[in-house]
Design a protein around this motif. Structure first.
Motif, mmCIF file in Angstrom:
data_model
loop_
_atom_site.group_PDB
_atom_site.id
_atom_site.type_symbol
_atom_site.label_atom_id
_atom_site.label_comp_id
_atom_site.label_asym_id
_atom_site.label_seq_id
_atom_site.Cartn_x
_atom_site.Cartn_y
_atom_site.Cartn_z
ATOM 1 N N PHE A 70 4.866 3.860 2.706
ATOM 2 C CA PHE A 70 4.345 2.587 2.093
ATOM 3 C C PHE A 70 4.448 1.693 3.240
ATOM 4 O O PHE A 70 5.042 1.830 4.245
ATOM 5 N N TYR A 116 -2.242 2.378 -4.638
ATOM 6 C CA TYR A 116 -2.042 3.664 -4.130
ATOM 7 C C TYR A 116 -3.520 3.811 -3.473
ATOM 8 O O TYR A 116 -4.588 3.702 -4.126
ATOM 9 N N LEU A 167 -1.244 0.863 -8.702
ATOM 10 C CA LEU A 167 -0.428 1.946 -8.707
ATOM 11 C C LEU A 167 -0.340 2.501 -10.424
ATOM 12 O O LEU A 167 -0.019 3.612 -10.828
ATOM 13 N N THR A 191 0.925 -1.108 0.131
ATOM 14 C CA THR A 191 0.194 -0.167 0.087
ATOM 15 C C THR A 191 0.900 1.230 -0.045
ATOM 16 O O THR A 191 1.816 1.432 0.909
ATOM 17 N N LEU A 192 0.720 2.099 -0.869
ATOM 18 C CA LEU A 192 1.423 3.404 -1.121
ATOM 19 C C LEU A 192 0.725 4.562 -1.103
ATOM 20 O O LEU A 192 -0.368 4.481 -1.467
ATOM 21 N N GLY A 193 1.213 5.547 -0.278
ATOM 22 C CA GLY A 193 0.436 6.820 -0.283
ATOM 23 C C GLY A 193 1.584 7.917 -0.394
ATOM 24 O O GLY A 193 2.844 7.774 -0.709
ATOM 25 N N ASP A 194 1.260 9.233 -0.486
ATOM 26 C CA ASP A 194 2.215 10.109 -0.799
ATOM 27 C C ASP A 194 1.605 11.592 -0.247
ATOM 28 O O ASP A 194 0.539 12.228 -0.490
ATOM 29 N N PHE A 210 5.163 12.125 -8.389
ATOM 30 C CA PHE A 210 4.719 10.685 -8.283
ATOM 31 C C PHE A 210 4.861 10.050 -9.672
ATOM 32 O O PHE A 210 5.220 8.504 -9.260
ATOM 33 N N ALA A 228 -2.474 4.774 -11.387
ATOM 34 C CA ALA A 228 -2.626 6.115 -10.502
ATOM 35 C C ALA A 228 -2.130 7.372 -10.979
ATOM 36 O O ALA A 228 -3.067 8.301 -10.675
#
Length: 380
Positions: A327, A311, A267, A141-144, A292, A270
């Motif tokens: 992440f 994402y 992702l 799981t990825l965030g920003d 990104f 995304a």
């Protein structure tokens, strides 16, 4: 002597780190508590074990490695870029499991190519886990946080509100609570009759009059300005609080923010989805979205299986020092997070570095990985 044993795969893990061209370091178990109390975040602060030195200095058992590794880098004046690896015990209260456990990880300091360093952190964490759990499908799981910050800034929120929302990033319930406050602010009675009177008389809009008024009250009550904040500091904080409770966002802007927070997709899809969102909403966030996109490209070039990565726009991690990528990695059949990390570009400057040092890294929970290995019927 440690009260717990290293997992059987520890040697192979260290060999992985060596192949990844890292320098293994260790840090003292007893650490100054102030950096963790100031920078690590509420979730970690309430879990650490505190003590004092003979001189009254606040100390703690090492609750994580990122801050100690960064302090060591600054103290030894090691040049950058530099990749550090670590493996050792950490001590903090957990809802499940022992309060003393092993963590390992990599901290990548000073790499100027942000996208490349981010991709390497995610890719290395995935590779290390794949080596321990061959045949098990990973879930990333990825965030920003930098994209989130760009969105709320482009929405025109006051600085105080931006700080509150950034602090809540990764906590869906708190974010929704704050958005509800923005939709329907309730300022009546929040600060009492005196502040309401100041607002009515217009004094809150006249900083000079407000500072003088606060100074008179402090002098009349014998409250020393040397013991706390000055009348000007108090006036500015008071105006900021009034601005917070009186800010109301229009329905369209709130809808934009809520739409962003619902983004949850593979992702690979995304970048296009984020650019479509920005175009549709009219938000000027191209710089954050370009980085990104560069990260996704770098992940593919590094050979990471991006089909395993999802994402989520609202995803964050409970440490206050993150600034960009965040992440976590799980494995099919387990509910526990096995690895987690992110970018922390401001941390080294806050810890005393004389120059800006970009940084990204990840940690591995070795006890959880050991349990996953055992469940899979063997270790590599």
């Amino acid at each position: 002597m440690p009260l717990i044993n290293l997992p059987a795969f520890a040697g192979d893990l260290l060999a992985d780190f060596e192949r990844m061209e890292t320098l293994r370091v260790d840090t003292p178990v007893i650490q100054p508590a102030e950096p963790f109390l100031d920078m690590a975040g509420e979730d970690l602060r309430r879990r650490i074990f505190l003590t004092q030195s003979e001189t009254g200095e606040s100390l703690c058992l090492r609750p994580e490695f990122t801050i100690p590794v960064c302090l060591r880098h600054i103290e030894t004046a090691t040049g950058t870029p530099q990749r550090y690896a670590y493996l050792g015990e950490v001590f903090r209260q957990r809802r499940e499991g022992s309060s003393e456990f092993y963590q390992a990880g990599i901290e990548d300091l000073g790499e100027p190519d942000t996208a490349r360093a981010d991709a390497r952190a995610v890719g290395d964490a995935m590779q290390v886990l794949a080596n321990r759990l061959p045949g098990r499908r990973l879930k990333v799981t990825l965030g920003d946080q930098s994209v989130f910050e760009a969105v709320i800034a482009a929405c025109g929120l006051p600085a105080g509100w931006q700080k509150r929302l950034i602090h809540a990033f990764g906590d869906p319930k708190q974010l929704q609570k704050l958005l509800a406050e923005l939709a329907d602010p309730k300022s009546a009675g929040v600060f009492g009759h005196e502040v309401e009177r100041l607002a009515i008389t217009g004094m809150l809009e006249d900083e000079g009059r407000l500072v003088a008024h606060i100074g008179q009250i402090m002098e009349a009550t014998g409250y020393s300005t040397n013991a706390s904040r000055s009348p000007r500091d108090i006036a500015r904080r008071l105006k900021e609080k009034m601005e917070l409770v009186n800010t109301r966002l229009d329905k369209a802007t709130l809808a934009v923010m809520r739409e962003f927070l619902t983004l949850d997709l593979p992702l690979a899809d995304a970048p296009a989805a984020l650019f479509r969102f920005a175009a549709k909403s009219g938000l000027k966030i191209e710089a954050a979205l370009s980085l990104f996109d560069e990260r996704v490209v770098a992940l593919s070039r590094a050979g990471a299986d991006i089909s395993l990565i999802r994402y989520r726009a609202a995803f964050g991690r409970p440490l206050d020092y993150y600034t960009g990528l965040v992440f976590e990695i799980e494995a099919d059949g387990t509910a526990a997070v096995l690895a987690g990390g992110g970018r922390f570009d401001r941390l080294l400057t806050l810890l005393g570095a004389r120059e800006h040092i970009p940084a990204v890294g990840f940690s591995l929970w070795l006890d959880r990985i050991e349990q996953a290995v055992s469940a899979a019927g063997g270790a590599k």
